[in-house]
Motif scaffolding. Structure first.
Motif, short mmCIF file in Angstrom:
data_model
loop_
_atom_site.label_atom_id
_atom_site.label_comp_id
_atom_site.label_asym_id
_atom_site.label_seq_id
_atom_site.Cartn_x
_atom_site.Cartn_y
_atom_site.Cartn_z
N GLY A 64 -28.94 -1.97 19.80
CA GLY A 64 -28.39 -1.62 18.55
C GLY A 64 -28.96 -2.48 17.38
N ILE A 65 -29.36 -3.78 17.64
CA ILE A 65 -30.06 -4.62 16.72
C ILE A 65 -31.47 -4.00 16.32
N PHE A 66 -32.10 -3.86 17.56
CA PHE A 66 -33.63 -3.14 17.38
C PHE A 66 -33.31 -1.75 16.51
N TYR A 67 -32.38 -1.04 16.92
CA TYR A 67 -32.29 0.43 16.36
C TYR A 67 -31.85 0.28 14.81
N TRP A 68 -31.21 -0.92 14.60
CA TRP A 68 -31.00 -1.14 12.85
C TRP A 68 -32.18 -1.31 12.47
N THR A 69 -33.22 -2.27 12.94
CA THR A 69 -34.56 -2.31 12.15
C THR A 69 -35.21 -1.11 11.80
N PHE A 70 -35.16 -0.03 12.80
CA PHE A 70 -35.71 1.51 12.35
C PHE A 70 -34.88 2.03 11.18
N PHE A 71 -33.66 2.04 11.25
CA PHE A 71 -32.72 2.57 10.41
C PHE A 71 -32.93 1.88 9.06
N GLU A 72 -32.91 0.62 8.99
CA GLU A 72 -33.52 0.16 7.86
C GLU A 72 -34.64 0.26 7.19
N TYR A 73 -35.81 0.61 7.83
CA TYR A 73 -36.89 1.00 7.36
C TYR A 73 -37.02 2.36 6.90
N MET A 74 -36.31 3.05 7.51
CA MET A 74 -36.08 4.55 7.22
C MET A 74 -35.33 4.98 5.66
N ALA A 75 -34.33 4.38 5.97
CA ALA A 75 -33.25 4.18 4.77
C ALA A 75 -33.93 3.58 3.39
N HIS A 76 -34.78 2.41 3.73
CA HIS A 76 -35.29 1.82 2.33
C HIS A 76 -36.59 2.93 1.97
N ARG A 77 -37.28 3.30 2.82
CA ARG A 77 -38.54 4.10 2.48
C ARG A 77 -38.01 5.52 1.92
N PHE A 78 -37.19 6.38 2.65
CA PHE A 78 -36.88 7.68 2.26
C PHE A 78 -35.53 7.86 1.41
N ASP A 181 -46.30 -2.73 -5.57
CA ASP A 181 -46.27 -1.48 -5.31
C ASP A 181 -44.84 -1.22 -4.47
N GLU A 182 -43.90 -0.43 -4.85
CA GLU A 182 -42.64 -0.09 -4.36
C GLU A 182 -42.82 0.89 -3.13
N HIS A 183 -44.05 1.46 -3.04
CA HIS A 183 -44.24 2.44 -1.96
C HIS A 183 -44.91 1.90 -0.69
N LEU A 184 -44.86 0.52 -0.62
CA LEU A 184 -45.40 -0.01 0.44
C LEU A 184 -44.25 -1.37 0.79
N GLY A 185 -44.31 -1.74 1.93
CA GLY A 185 -43.42 -3.18 2.22
C GLY A 185 -42.04 -2.77 2.28
N PHE A 186 -41.70 -1.85 3.09
CA PHE A 186 -40.17 -1.48 2.96
C PHE A 186 -39.59 -2.22 4.13
N GLY A 187 -39.87 -3.01 4.99
CA GLY A 187 -39.41 -4.04 5.81
C GLY A 187 -39.15 -5.16 5.10
N VAL A 188 -37.39 -5.58 5.31
CA VAL A 188 -36.96 -6.75 4.72
C VAL A 188 -36.59 -7.99 5.87
N SER A 189 -35.77 -7.16 6.87
CA SER A 189 -35.81 -8.29 7.89
C SER A 189 -36.67 -8.36 8.87
N ASN A 190 -37.77 -7.75 8.74
CA ASN A 190 -39.00 -7.66 9.67
C ASN A 190 -39.89 -6.86 9.12
N THR A 191 -41.23 -7.04 9.57
CA THR A 191 -42.42 -6.30 9.26
C THR A 191 -42.85 -5.21 10.43
N PHE A 192 -41.97 -5.01 11.48
CA PHE A 192 -42.76 -4.43 12.67
C PHE A 192 -42.81 -2.91 12.21
N TRP A 193 -41.92 -2.19 11.52
CA TRP A 193 -42.09 -1.08 11.43
C TRP A 193 -43.15 -0.68 10.06
#
Length: 222
Positions: A64-78, A181-193
Motif C-alpha cells: 500500500g505504501i509503495f502503491y501510494w508513491t505511484f499514485f502521488e506521482y501520477m496525481a501531482h503530474r496529471f 520548471d513545474e513540469h519536472l520534479g513531481f515526486g515529493v516523498s521520493n524521487t523514484f518515479w
C-alpha cells in the motif's frame, strides 16, 4: 496550472464563503490525529474479523505504501498540474494545487483539509475494496500512511533544510519544481518515479539558488 508568481505573504482566497474558506485549512496534527485511530481500526479488523495473517498484513501494508508513491506521482503530474483552457478546470486546478505554487509559505494548505480528505479517502477505500476485497483492510492503511508521510515530507521541505545529506536531492528536486520548471520534479516523498519516467531534475547542472529557496520556506512563527 501555471502559478501566478510567488507571493511571500498571505494566503490565496479560494471561496467567497468564509465557512468554505475555513474548511480549506488544517494542521498536520489534526489530520494525523484523525487518521491514526481510523487506520489502526482497519488493521485490527483485518486481523480479527477477516483473519488475515500478520505476515500477509505486513506485506499488504508495505504494498500500500509503495502503491501510494505511484499514485502521488501520477496525481501531482496529471491532476495537480492539469493544463486546460477551460476556466472551471483552471479554478479546480488552482484550488487543488495552484494556490500552493503561488503561496508556498502557506503552511495551512499542505495537508488536504479534514472534510474533503475524509470524503476522498472513503471513496478511494471503496474503489480499492472492489479490486482487493477484504485484503484492502490491510492494504489501505499502508496507502494512507504513504499519504500522511508524503504530506509530512512536503511540510518538512518547506519548513527546514534537509536534515541529512542523502535527503538533499529530494529537497532540491521539489524546490526546483517550484522555481525552475513545474513540469519536472513531481515526486515529493521520493524521487523514484521521477527517475523512472525521466522527469527528475539534473541536480548537477541545476545548482541551488539560495534566494529562491528562501522564498519557498515558511516564515518562523512568532
Amino acid at each position: 496550472m501555471r502559478p501566478r508568481g510567488i507571493k511571500n505573504t498571505g494566503q490565496a482566497r479560494l471561496f467567497k464563503s468564509d465557512f468554505l474558506e475555513m474548511l480549506t485549512k488544517t494542521k498536520p496534527s489534526v489530520i494525523w490525529g484523525i487518521y491514526i485511530p481510523i487506520l489502526s481500526y482497519l488493521l485490527y479488523r483485518a486481523h480479527t474479523v477477516y483473519k488475515i495473517e500478520l505476515i500477509q498484513m505486513v506485506l499488504l501494508f508495505i504494498a500500500g505504501i509503495f502503491y501510494w508513491t505511484f499514485f502521488e506521482y501520477m496525481a501531482h503530474r496529471f491532476l495537480f498540474h492539469l493544463v486546460s483552457d477551460n476556466l472551471k478546470t483552471k479554478k479546480i486546478a488552482y484550488i487543488l494545487h495552484g494556490n500552493h505554487h503561488e503561496y508556498p509559505r502557506d503552511r495551512q494548505r499542505l495537508f488536504m483539509p479534514l472534510v474533503p480528505s475524509l470524503i476522498l479517502s472513503t471513496t478511494l477505500f471503496s474503489l480499492h475494496y472492489l479490486v482487493l476485497g477484504v485484503y484492502n483492510w490491510a492494504f489501505f492503511p499502508g496507502f494512507m500512511i504513504g499519504y500522511l508521510s508524503y504530506a509530512s515530507m512536503h511540510y518538512a521541505i518547506h519548513a527546514f533544510e534537509a536534515p541529512f545529506k542523502f535527503m538533499q536531492p529530494l529537497w532540491r528536486n521539489h524546490q526546483l519544481h517550484h522555481y525552475k520548471d513545474e513540469h519536472l520534479g513531481f515526486g515529493v516523498s521520493n524521487t523514484f518515479w521521477d527517475r523512472v519516467f525521466g522527469t527528475m531534475f539534473n541536480l548537477t547542472k541545476n545548482k541551488p539558488d539560495t534566494e529562491k529557496v528562501k522564498e519557498l520556506m515558511f516564515e518562523k512563527e512568532k
